[in-house]
Design an enzyme around this catalytic site. Sequence first.
Site, PDB file in Angstrom:
ATOM      1  N   ASN A  10       0.868  -1.181   0.000  1.00 54.44           N
ATOM      2  CA  ASN A  10       0.000   0.000   0.000  1.00 54.44           C
ATOM      3  C   ASN A  10       0.905   1.232   0.000  1.00 54.44           C
ATOM      4  O   ASN A  10       1.506   1.543   1.023  1.00 54.44           O
ATOM      5  CB  ASN A  10      -0.886  -0.026   1.250  1.00 54.44           C
ATOM      6  CG  ASN A  10      -1.703   1.242   1.410  1.00 54.44           C
ATOM      7  OD1 ASN A  10      -1.825   2.031   0.471  1.00 54.44           O
ATOM      8  ND2 ASN A  10      -2.260   1.439   2.590  1.00 54.44           N
ATOM      9  N   LYS A  12       0.042   4.246  -0.250  1.00 55.89           N
ATOM     10  CA  LYS A  12      -0.613   5.434   0.331  1.00 55.89           C
ATOM     11  C   LYS A  12      -0.378   6.645  -0.588  1.00 55.89           C
ATOM     12  O   LYS A  12      -0.371   6.500  -1.801  1.00 55.89           O
ATOM     13  CB  LYS A  12      -0.112   5.674   1.758  1.00 55.89           C
ATOM     14  CG  LYS A  12      -0.137   4.402   2.615  1.00 55.89           C
ATOM     15  CD  LYS A  12       0.077   4.673   4.060  1.00 55.89           C
ATOM     16  CE  LYS A  12       0.209   3.365   4.814  1.00 55.89           C
ATOM     17  NZ  LYS A  12       0.020   3.485   6.241  1.00 55.89           N
ATOM     18  N   GLU A  96      -6.845   4.556   7.866  1.00 52.18           N
ATOM     19  CA  GLU A  96      -6.607   5.974   7.570  1.00 52.18           C
ATOM     20  C   GLU A  96      -7.823   6.588   6.871  1.00 52.18           C
ATOM     21  O   GLU A  96      -8.114   7.770   7.035  1.00 52.18           O
ATOM     22  CB  GLU A  96      -5.327   6.118   6.735  1.00 52.18           C
ATOM     23  CG  GLU A  96      -4.097   5.869   7.599  1.00 52.18           C
ATOM     24  CD  GLU A  96      -2.888   5.349   6.868  1.00 52.18           C
ATOM     25  OE1 GLU A  96      -2.847   5.397   5.631  1.00 52.18           O
ATOM     26  OE2 GLU A  96      -1.967   4.858   7.559  1.00 52.18           O
ATOM     27  N   GLU A 163      -5.675  -5.316  10.473  1.00 59.23           N
ATOM     28  CA  GLU A 163      -4.649  -4.302  10.699  1.00 59.23           C
ATOM     29  C   GLU A 163      -4.922  -3.586  12.018  1.00 59.23           C
ATOM     30  O   GLU A 163      -5.710  -2.612  12.050  1.00 59.23           O
ATOM     31  CB  GLU A 163      -4.658  -3.277   9.569  1.00 59.23           C
ATOM     32  CG  GLU A 163      -4.358  -3.849   8.208  1.00 59.23           C
ATOM     33  CD  GLU A 163      -3.720  -2.796   7.324  1.00 59.23           C
ATOM     34  OE1 GLU A 163      -2.584  -3.000   6.900  1.00 59.23           O
ATOM     35  OE2 GLU A 163      -4.349  -1.750   7.094  1.00 59.23           O
ATOM     36  N   GLY A 169       2.244   1.827  10.738  1.00 54.15           N
ATOM     37  CA  GLY A 169       3.187   2.939  10.603  1.00 54.15           C
ATOM     38  C   GLY A 169       3.902   3.308  11.887  1.00 54.15           C
ATOM     39  O   GLY A 169       4.551   4.345  11.967  1.00 54.15           O
ATOM     40  N   SER A 203       3.124  -2.637  10.330  1.00 51.66           N
ATOM     41  CA  SER A 203       4.586  -2.635  10.493  1.00 51.66           C
ATOM     42  C   SER A 203       5.221  -3.980  10.133  1.00 51.66           C
ATOM     43  O   SER A 203       6.128  -4.449  10.813  1.00 51.66           O
ATOM     44  CB  SER A 203       4.970  -2.222  11.916  1.00 51.66           C
ATOM     45  OG  SER A 203       4.551  -0.892  12.157  1.00 51.66           O
ATOM     46  N   GLY A 224       2.689  -1.367   4.333  1.00 55.24           N
ATOM     47  CA  GLY A 224       2.726   0.056   4.019  1.00 55.24           C
ATOM     48  C   GLY A 224       4.151   0.517   3.766  1.00 55.24           C
ATOM     49  O   GLY A 224       4.694   0.365   2.671  1.00 55.24           O
ATOM     50  N   GLY A 225       4.782   1.056   4.794  1.00 56.51           N
ATOM     51  CA  GLY A 225       6.099   1.681   4.650  1.00 56.51           C
ATOM     52  C   GLY A 225       7.121   0.815   3.930  1.00 56.51           C
ATOM     53  O   GLY A 225       7.838   1.293   3.037  1.00 56.51           O
TER      54      GLY A 225
HETATM   55  C1  PEP Z   1      -0.788  -0.110   5.913  1.00 55.32           C
HETATM   56  O1  PEP Z   1      -0.633   0.919   5.293  1.00 55.32           O
HETATM   57  O2  PEP Z   1      -1.821  -0.766   5.727  1.00 55.32           O
HETATM   58  C2  PEP Z   1       0.247  -0.552   6.831  1.00 55.32           C
HETATM   59  C3  PEP Z   1       0.101  -1.687   7.449  1.00 55.32           C
HETATM   60  O3  PEP Z   1       1.329   0.281   6.989  1.00 55.32           O
HETATM   61  P1  PEP Z   1       2.730  -0.107   7.693  1.00 55.32           P
HETATM   62  O4  PEP Z   1       3.200  -1.392   7.092  1.00 55.32           O
HETATM   63  O5  PEP Z   1       3.632   1.044   7.373  1.00 55.32           O
HETATM   64  O6  PEP Z   1       2.457  -0.245   9.153  1.00 55.32           O
END
Ligand code: PEP
Length: 241
Positions: A10, A12, A96, A163, A169, A203, A224-225
């Site tokens: 993702n 974002k 989000e 999640e 994040g 994460s 995500g990241g």
């Molecule tokens: C996400 O954006 O759904 C997510 C899990 O982000 P991250 O991996 O950065 O925690």
Amino acid sequence: MPRRMLIAGNWKMHGLRADLGFFDSLAAPAARSNAEVLICPPATLLAAAAERCAGTDILLGGQDCHTNATGAHTGDVSAPMLKDAGARYVILGHSERRSDHAESSELVCAKADAALAAGLTPIICVGETLEQREAGEAFDVVGAQLSASLPAGAGTEFVIAYEPVWAIGTGLTASAEDVARMHAFIRTRLSKPASTRVIYGGSVKPGNAAELMALDDVDGALVGGASLDIDAFAAIIATAG
Ligand code: PEP
């Protein structure tokens, strides 16, 4: 039939055309993997990413869609538009969006119906906040989100992403034991538990992915990241077999 793992990135609100070389680097790790490999870039990059990914094993998805196919909704993107731009999946109800745009589970359900009607597979996100977990409400919260967010039609295919909001994040990850318990709980709430994929997000990094992906009821990851870094994302894909 065993459920095929899904490793979804993702992006974002990150990514410009200058970043499209990422897909060239991802092509080989995606080809080596038994998992489905998906990137959900911003909508502005979907069509260009689809051209770049033609002939590879990389799948693309959107990060949200409107409930309507067309209409006077300035700034919104519909499911048929995502499909037309090359998407196969769409993330819905990400925390989000639930917090930034006050999206309710009922709205998420309507969006999932719109996505399915357009031929997209929804990835429906659920998860509790830290306050809810500390109050012992995690299972009630996730159960209520599932009851209200999931599309009802027979034969519908969707993916659930668990999640925990406090893990997104933040660098904090739910323990393998907590993830296993929540995923097993989620599976009890599904009408097609054997075939519906339940993926984990929060994460996920190369250092924790192997332990999480090895859990029985974990069918992949929403990243995500770490999905913005080709080395990290390729390492996570490799843990999915
Ligand atoms: C996400 O954006 O759904 C997510 C899990 O982000 P991250 O991996 O950065 O925690």
